[in-house]
Design an enzyme around this catalytic site. Structure first.
Site, PDB file in Angstrom:
ATOM      1  N   LYS A  96       0.844  -1.198   0.000  1.00 39.78           N
ATOM      2  CA  LYS A  96       0.000   0.000   0.000  1.00 39.78           C
ATOM      3  C   LYS A  96       0.878   1.246   0.000  1.00 39.78           C
ATOM      4  O   LYS A  96       1.917   1.281   0.653  1.00 39.78           O
ATOM      5  CB  LYS A  96      -0.900   0.016   1.246  1.00 39.78           C
ATOM      6  CG  LYS A  96      -1.794   1.257   1.388  1.00 39.78           C
ATOM      7  CD  LYS A  96      -2.664   1.159   2.628  1.00 39.78           C
ATOM      8  CE  LYS A  96      -3.424   2.456   2.905  1.00 39.78           C
ATOM      9  NZ  LYS A  96      -4.361   2.806   1.806  1.00 39.78           N
ATOM     10  N   HIS A  97       0.437   2.288  -0.735  1.00 36.98           N
ATOM     11  CA  HIS A  97       1.053   3.610  -0.636  1.00 36.98           C
ATOM     12  C   HIS A  97       0.610   4.239   0.689  1.00 36.98           C
ATOM     13  O   HIS A  97      -0.535   4.697   0.817  1.00 36.98           O
ATOM     14  CB  HIS A  97       0.571   4.523  -1.774  1.00 36.98           C
ATOM     15  CG  HIS A  97       1.107   4.199  -3.124  1.00 36.98           C
ATOM     16  ND1 HIS A  97       2.453   4.074  -3.386  1.00 36.98           N
ATOM     17  CD2 HIS A  97       0.475   4.012  -4.315  1.00 36.98           C
ATOM     18  CE1 HIS A  97       2.626   3.822  -4.675  1.00 36.98           C
ATOM     19  NE2 HIS A  97       1.448   3.771  -5.255  1.00 36.98           N
ATOM     20  N   VAL A  98       1.485   4.290   1.663  1.00 37.75           N
ATOM     21  CA  VAL A  98       1.103   4.865   2.959  1.00 37.75           C
ATOM     22  C   VAL A  98       2.364   5.147   3.765  1.00 37.75           C
ATOM     23  O   VAL A  98       3.406   4.510   3.568  1.00 37.75           O
ATOM     24  CB  VAL A  98       0.163   3.903   3.735  1.00 37.75           C
ATOM     25  CG1 VAL A  98       0.901   2.654   4.214  1.00 37.75           C
ATOM     26  CG2 VAL A  98      -0.541   4.605   4.890  1.00 37.75           C
TER      27      VAL A  98
END
Length: 293
Positions: A84-86
Site C-alpha cells: 500500500k502507498h502509505v
C-alpha cells in the site's frame, strides 16, 4: 575497517508476525517490485495482498485510520505480503505485532522528474478514466508542459521550497515522508526534523530499504535478510520480469539536462541526504553478509 554485524543490521528478527509490509513509495520501481512479490508468492508459498486503487490516495492517516490499517494487516494469514502507498505506521502503538517493513527509494531528483511525466502520460489518464469514469480530464496546456521549461520559468509546480507543506500523494517531492510517519512534523519539505525521523525509522524499523539504482545489491540483500519471502528473487527478476516485461515505463518522458537537474538538486539537499543514507545502509547490509564476525 569497522566490523559489521549482520544481527545489528537485520530488523527482520524484530517483527512480531510473519507479514511483510511494503508501504511503497511511488515512482521507485515499486510496480515492478510488486510484480516480483506477486510471482514470489507462488514460488515461496505466501499470500499476496495489495490495497485497492484509490480515487484519491491518502498516505498520511489520522490515528483511527492508522489503527484500522494496523488491524487489517495484523489479521492477514501468515505468511503474507501487504502492499500500500502509505506512511510508516507504528503498530506497537495499537498493541499489535510489528510486521516486516520493507521499501524502495530512488534518486529524489530522478524520481520527481519521473512523477512529473508519469501523471501526464496518456495511458495514465486512460487507466484513471476506466477506474473512475467521472474524473475530469486535465487541461491540455498542463499536459504539454515541459519539465525543463517549468523549472526555468519558476513555475509553482516545479519550485520546491524548503518547509512547504502539501498533502496527498501528489506531493511527490517528499520521498522521506513514507518513512517519517503520519505526524504533522513529517510534512514540511526538506527539513532536518523530518529527515532525522525518517533516518531513525529506516535504521530501527525497516528490514531492508532497497535502492532502484543498485538493483543487484537490493535483490541480494532482500534474499539474504528476508529469505522466507525473497528466496529466488534475483532469478525470478532476471528470468521472468526483466525479460521483456516493462511495467509503467514511460516513452513520453524526454531527457532532462544536468543543468536543470542541478537547479532542482539545490532544494533537495535533505532528500538527497536521506537517499544516500539508505544507499549506505544497503551496502553495509551487503558487506555484513560476507564479513567475518
Amino acid at each position: 575497517m569497522e566490523t559489521l554485524n549482520l544481527k545489528d543490521l537485520n530488523n527482520t528478527r524484530k517483527a512480531g508476525t510473519e507479514v511483510l509490509f511494503f508501504n511503497r513509495v511511488p515512482k521507485v520501481g515499486s510496480q515492478t517490485f510488486m510484480e516480483l512479490l506477486r510471482r514470489l508468492s507462488v514460488r515461496n508459498d505466501f499470500t499476496f495482498h495489495r490495497d485497492a486503487v484509490q480515487r484519491v490516495e491518502t498516505i498520511r492517516l489520522a490515528p483511527e485510520q492508522q489503527q484500522e490499517l494496523a488491524e487489517l494487516v495484523s489479521d492477514l494469514p501468515e505468511p503474507s505480503v501487504y502492499v500500500k502507498h502509505v506512511c510508516y505506521t507504528n503498530f506497537t502503538k495499537f498493541n499489535l505485532p510489528t510486521p516486516i517493513y520493507i521499501n524502495m527509494v530512488r534518486d529524489p531528483v530522478e524520481r520527481v522528474i519521473s512523477w512529473y511525466y508519469y501523471v501526464r502520460a496518456p495511458w495514465y489518464y486512460v487507466e484513471r478514466k476506466q477506474a473512475f469514469p467521472d474524473l475530469p480530464l486535465p487541461d491540455p496546456r498542463w499536459l504539454r508542459k515541459n519539465f525543463e521549461a517549468c523549472v526555468l520559468r519558476g513555475d509553482q509546480e516545479c519550485t520546491y521550497r524548503q518547509g512547504e507543506t502539501h498533502e496527498g500523494i501528489g506531493d511527490h517531492r517528499r520521498q522521506s515522508l513514507f518513512f517519517c510517519g503520519h505526524d504533522y512534523e513529517c510534512t514540511p519539505f526538506n527539513t532536518d526534523g523530518a529527515l532525522q525521523r525518517a533516518k531513525r525509522a529506516v535504521e530501527t524499523q525497516y528490514a531492508v530499504v532497497g535502492v532502484l539504482e543498485d538493483l543487484n545489491t537490493t535483490l541480494t540483500v532482500f534474499e539474504k535478510y528476508i529469505p522466507r519471502f525473497f528466496r529466488g528473487a534475483t532469478e525470478v527478476y532476471y528470468d521472468e520480469i526483466n525479460n521483456g516485461l516493462r511495467i509503467n515505463g514511460n516513452a513520453f518522458k524526454p531527457p532532462v539536462s544536468e543543468e536543470v537537474k542541478n537547479i532542482v538538486r539545490r532544494n533537495f539537499t535533505r532528500e538527497i541526504e536521506f537517499y544516500e543514507f539508505c544507499r549506505q545502509r544497503l551496502h553495509k547490509q551487503l558487506l555484513a553478509t560476507t564479513s567475518v564476525k
